[in-house]
Structures are given as C-alpha cells and as structure tokens.
Scaffold this motif. Sequence first.
Motif, PDB file in Angstrom:
ATOM      1  N   VAL A   5     -60.883 -13.993  24.937  1.00 58.09           N
ATOM      2  CA  VAL A   5     -61.892 -15.156  24.488  1.00 58.09           C
ATOM      3  C   VAL A   5     -63.042 -14.739  25.278  1.00 58.09           C
ATOM      4  O   VAL A   5     -64.237 -14.878  24.947  1.00 58.09           O
ATOM      5  CB  VAL A   5     -61.578 -16.473  24.927  1.00 58.09           C
ATOM      6  N   GLN A  37     -65.074 -11.844  23.294  1.00 58.71           N
ATOM      7  CA  GLN A  37     -65.502 -12.436  22.173  1.00 58.71           C
ATOM      8  C   GLN A  37     -66.875 -13.150  22.505  1.00 58.71           C
ATOM      9  O   GLN A  37     -67.959 -13.096  22.027  1.00 58.71           O
ATOM     10  CB  GLN A  37     -64.632 -13.110  21.659  1.00 58.71           C
ATOM     11  N   GLN A  38     -66.560 -13.897  23.679  1.00 60.84           N
ATOM     12  CA  GLN A  38     -67.782 -14.790  24.274  1.00 60.84           C
ATOM     13  C   GLN A  38     -68.990 -13.746  24.542  1.00 60.84           C
ATOM     14  O   GLN A  38     -70.147 -13.967  24.275  1.00 60.84           O
ATOM     15  CB  GLN A  38     -67.524 -15.556  25.138  1.00 60.84           C
ATOM     16  N   GLU A  44     -72.846 -13.856  23.101  1.00 64.66           N
ATOM     17  CA  GLU A  44     -73.784 -14.058  23.804  1.00 64.66           C
ATOM     18  C   GLU A  44     -75.019 -12.794  23.714  1.00 64.66           C
ATOM     19  O   GLU A  44     -76.011 -12.945  23.639  1.00 64.66           O
ATOM     20  CB  GLU A  44     -73.423 -13.926  25.282  1.00 64.66           C
TER      21      GLU A  44
END
Length: 133
Positions: free
Chosen positions: A40, A43-44, A48
């Motif tokens: 996660v 992926q974040q 961003e």
Amino acid sequence: MTFMRTTKRYLSILLTALFMLTSMASIQAQAAMIGTGEAVAQQQLSVERAELKSMLDDKAVQDKLASMGVTQDQVEKRIDSLTADELAQFNSQLDQAPAGAGVVGIIVLFLVIFIITDMLCATNVYSFVNCVN
C-alpha cells in the motif's frame, strides 16, 4: 561401428560438461512475502508522484519554470528521485498552503527539490549550493 561409439562417447562427455556448467552457473532466485502495508505504501508513493507531476501541467507553473531555465523533464526526474519522506513532507506543505498560493507553493517545492539534489551532488543547478560529499 567404432566411429559411432567414439562419436557417442565424445557427445556424452560434451553434454555432461555442458549440463554441469549450466547447473553451476544458474542464478538463484529468492522470493519473500511482501506485507500489505509495504504494498500500500509503495502504491501510495506512486500515486503521490503522479499527482505532483500532474501539477506541472498548469500553464503558470510551466511559465515560471521556463523563466528559471528548468525543463519539465528535469523536474519530473527530480520528482522520481524524491524519497517517500521528502514526498510526504512536500505534500503536507501543499495541503497547508492557502488556496491561491498553490502555484507559488509548487514553484517553491521545485526550488527546494533543486537545492536538495544539488546538495546530494546529483545536479549542479545553483552555484551557491555546495555538495555535501
């Protein structure tokens, strides 16, 4: 008949040697479990970076960067080189900025990115920034 035996013998020796060489030279692959938190976070981070790059599409930002002599490709490369902490810090600064100051905040962010990459000896944009190495 002897020709066939010697041919088989040399062929079997050659194939055995090749088999041994390939088995010794094989690369060992190692796999490990990736935690959900890591997946996660990764992926974040990419989301961003994509959001930050989409801010470059603003005409005012492009004009300001062009007046400073910096191309959009250079900025994108520097965004890609940001660590997760640097990117999170920048995004928190953008969130805290007033609504009308978004363009100014983006420009300031890129200036900070340029200074950081100059300090890390990755670039040489500003002559007044010395390399830390």
